[in-house]
Write an enzyme that holds these catalytic residues in place. Structure first.
Site, mmCIF file in Angstrom:
data_model
loop_
_atom_site.group_PDB
_atom_site.id
_atom_site.type_symbol
_atom_site.label_atom_id
_atom_site.label_comp_id
_atom_site.label_asym_id
_atom_site.label_seq_id
_atom_site.Cartn_x
_atom_site.Cartn_y
_atom_site.Cartn_z
ATOM 1 N N GLY A 76 84.087 -64.382 22.480
ATOM 2 C CA GLY A 76 84.547 -65.136 23.238
ATOM 3 C C GLY A 76 85.885 -64.854 24.572
ATOM 4 O O GLY A 76 86.530 -65.521 25.467
ATOM 5 N N GLU A 130 91.961 -62.273 22.252
ATOM 6 C CA GLU A 130 91.676 -63.687 20.865
ATOM 7 C C GLU A 130 91.349 -65.146 21.519
ATOM 8 O O GLU A 130 91.739 -65.468 22.205
ATOM 9 C CB GLU A 130 91.767 -64.555 19.472
ATOM 10 C CG GLU A 130 90.822 -65.366 18.658
ATOM 11 C CD GLU A 130 89.314 -64.972 18.497
ATOM 12 O OE1 GLU A 130 89.115 -64.816 19.473
ATOM 13 O OE2 GLU A 130 89.111 -64.661 17.594
ATOM 14 N N ASP A 184 90.686 -71.414 15.319
ATOM 15 C CA ASP A 184 90.906 -72.545 14.589
ATOM 16 C C ASP A 184 90.523 -72.543 13.267
ATOM 17 O O ASP A 184 92.081 -73.530 12.886
ATOM 18 C CB ASP A 184 89.092 -72.539 15.149
ATOM 19 C CG ASP A 184 88.065 -73.531 15.062
ATOM 20 O OD1 ASP A 184 89.512 -74.726 15.172
ATOM 21 O OD2 ASP A 184 86.890 -73.938 14.420
ATOM 22 N N LYS A 201 94.093 -74.428 18.142
ATOM 23 C CA LYS A 201 93.612 -75.592 17.062
ATOM 24 C C LYS A 201 94.554 -75.538 15.779
ATOM 25 O O LYS A 201 93.467 -75.992 14.969
ATOM 26 C CB LYS A 201 92.442 -75.005 17.268
ATOM 27 C CG LYS A 201 91.970 -76.922 17.837
ATOM 28 C CD LYS A 201 90.067 -76.797 17.267
ATOM 29 C CE LYS A 201 89.254 -76.760 18.525
ATOM 30 N NZ LYS A 201 87.585 -77.027 18.440
ATOM 31 N N PHE A 255 85.320 -80.031 21.121
ATOM 32 C CA PHE A 255 85.063 -78.702 20.903
ATOM 33 C C PHE A 255 85.368 -77.768 22.090
ATOM 34 O O PHE A 255 84.797 -79.177 23.815
ATOM 35 C CB PHE A 255 83.829 -78.817 20.713
ATOM 36 C CG PHE A 255 83.226 -77.360 20.550
ATOM 37 C CD1 PHE A 255 83.325 -76.721 19.254
ATOM 38 C CD2 PHE A 255 82.290 -76.491 21.306
ATOM 39 C CE1 PHE A 255 82.987 -75.096 19.269
ATOM 40 C CE2 PHE A 255 81.399 -75.627 21.212
ATOM 41 C CZ PHE A 255 81.808 -74.804 20.619
ATOM 42 N N VAL A 256 85.683 -77.138 22.716
ATOM 43 C CA VAL A 256 85.734 -76.711 24.349
ATOM 44 C C VAL A 256 84.908 -75.716 24.760
ATOM 45 O O VAL A 256 84.850 -74.449 24.104
ATOM 46 C CB VAL A 256 87.626 -76.469 24.469
ATOM 47 C CG1 VAL A 256 88.492 -77.660 24.398
ATOM 48 C CG2 VAL A 256 88.203 -75.850 24.021
ATOM 49 N N ASP A 279 82.319 -70.433 24.123
ATOM 50 C CA ASP A 279 81.109 -70.811 24.582
ATOM 51 C C ASP A 279 80.902 -71.745 23.782
ATOM 52 O O ASP A 279 81.292 -72.667 22.509
ATOM 53 C CB ASP A 279 79.948 -69.791 24.685
ATOM 54 C CG ASP A 279 79.804 -69.174 22.587
ATOM 55 O OD1 ASP A 279 80.908 -69.433 22.239
ATOM 56 O OD2 ASP A 279 78.678 -69.570 22.110
ATOM 57 N N ARG A 307 80.430 -70.163 28.695
ATOM 58 C CA ARG A 307 81.204 -69.233 28.745
ATOM 59 C C ARG A 307 82.662 -68.465 30.431
ATOM 60 O O ARG A 307 82.707 -68.287 31.223
ATOM 61 C CB ARG A 307 80.713 -67.568 28.321
ATOM 62 C CG ARG A 307 80.019 -67.776 27.595
ATOM 63 C CD ARG A 307 80.712 -66.148 26.541
ATOM 64 N NE ARG A 307 79.988 -66.212 24.632
ATOM 65 C CZ ARG A 307 80.698 -66.490 24.006
ATOM 66 N NH1 ARG A 307 81.515 -66.535 23.751
ATOM 67 N NH2 ARG A 307 79.562 -66.129 23.401
HETATM 68 P P1 IMP Z 1 88.131 -69.272 13.550
HETATM 69 O O1 IMP Z 1 87.492 -68.392 12.862
HETATM 70 O O2 IMP Z 1 87.300 -70.321 12.626
HETATM 71 O O3 IMP Z 1 89.053 -69.481 13.273
HETATM 72 O O4 IMP Z 1 87.028 -68.798 14.865
HETATM 73 C C1 IMP Z 1 87.678 -68.689 15.242
HETATM 74 C C2 IMP Z 1 85.893 -68.132 16.477
HETATM 75 O O5 IMP Z 1 84.953 -69.700 16.788
HETATM 76 C C3 IMP Z 1 86.467 -67.883 17.855
HETATM 77 O O6 IMP Z 1 86.420 -66.929 17.850
HETATM 78 C C4 IMP Z 1 85.561 -68.766 18.228
HETATM 79 O O7 IMP Z 1 84.725 -67.858 19.187
HETATM 80 C C5 IMP Z 1 84.997 -69.544 17.895
HETATM 81 N N1 IMP Z 1 85.499 -71.347 18.545
HETATM 82 C C6 IMP Z 1 86.220 -72.293 16.591
HETATM 83 N N2 IMP Z 1 86.539 -73.019 18.275
HETATM 84 C C7 IMP Z 1 85.494 -73.476 19.605
HETATM 85 C C8 IMP Z 1 85.298 -74.024 20.450
HETATM 86 O O8 IMP Z 1 86.196 -75.255 20.271
HETATM 87 N N3 IMP Z 1 85.008 -73.821 21.421
HETATM 88 C C9 IMP Z 1 84.339 -72.810 21.003
HETATM 89 N N4 IMP Z 1 84.529 -72.258 20.314
HETATM 90 C C10 IMP Z 1 85.239 -72.510 19.386
HETATM 91 MG MG MG Z 2 81.877 -67.976 20.080
#
Ligand code: IMP
Ligand code: MG
Length: 183
Positions: free
Chosen positions: A46, A101, A105, A133, A154-155, A161, A167
């Site tokens: 990403g 990063e 999220d 987020k 979700f973006v 992606d 992407r």
């Molecule tokens: P986390 O581990 O939940 O903080 O998520 C991190 C990963 O989730 C990011 O590196 C993204 O690849 C994916 N992700 C989280 N939210 C989104 C979104 O809104 N769009 C696309 N990918 C997301």
């Molecule tokens: Mg991803």
């Protein structure tokens, strides 16, 4: 309009807005890391586009590494467990890391990685995320550099992606709900 554009409900950040923000972040990190020989570590896949732009916006003597993790599969919510599928290729002991990063999220990925790099002997681990987020956070973690704080949607685009697609959109946008409806 491209075929991909037709799947986008709304644009959150244009190419120009992203570029302006990346420039500011790069200059900020330049002040904080000049003379510190930082190691930029991009989280694949990403962050690959953000990485390419941010290292050019931050003209410090530095080097780059890439790490790949998986926790998502093809779903839009995190599974929680983080697995390293491609590790960095050098000794990081004593180095000042900047993890690049795409989005912070739940915080699962970055809290895991921060701990992992500290365990491997990094002197410091800063986090630079294009998007934050905070509403979805389950781990106690904050980024040191944030591009934009986004609502709980979700973006896609600029590296992010949905099912490995979108992407290469130059902007960041929200998908139309019907795009998810095969899930
Ligand atoms: P986390 O581990 O939940 O903080 O998520 C991190 C990963 O989730 C990011 O590196 C993204 O690849 C994916 N992700 C989280 N939210 C989104 C979104 O809104 N769009 C696309 N990918 C997301
Ligand atoms: Mg991803």
């Amino acid at each position: 309009m491209s075929m991909m554009d037709q799947d986008i409900l709304k644009v959150l950040y244009t190419q120009e807005e992203i570029a302006a923000r990346v420039k500011v972040l790069g200059e900020q990190m330049y002040e904080d890391f000049k003379g510190k020989n930082p190691l930029f570590v991009s989280v694949l896949r990403g962050a690959f586009i953000f990485m390419a732009d941010i290292v050019r916006a931050c003209q410090v003597k530095s080097d780059v590494e890439f790490i790949a993790v998986s926790s998502y599969g093809n779903a839009t919510t995190s599974s929680g467990a983080v697995q390293i599928t491609h590790d960095i290729q050098q000794d990081i002991s004593g180095r000042n890391l900047v993890v690049i990063e795409d989005i912070l999220d739940s915080g699962n990925t970055l809290s895991f990685l921060k701990q992992y790099f500290l365990t491997k002997g990094a002197a410091s681990v800063a986090i630079c995320t294009l998007l934050d987020k905070p509403s979805r956070r389950t781990k106690v973690i904050t980024a040191d550099y944030i591009g934009f704080t986004v609502p709980d949607e979700f973006v896609v685009g600029y590296g992010l992606d949905y099912c490995q697609k979108y992407r290469n959109l130059p902007y960041i946008g929200v998908l139309k709900p019907e795009v998810y409806s095969g899930e």
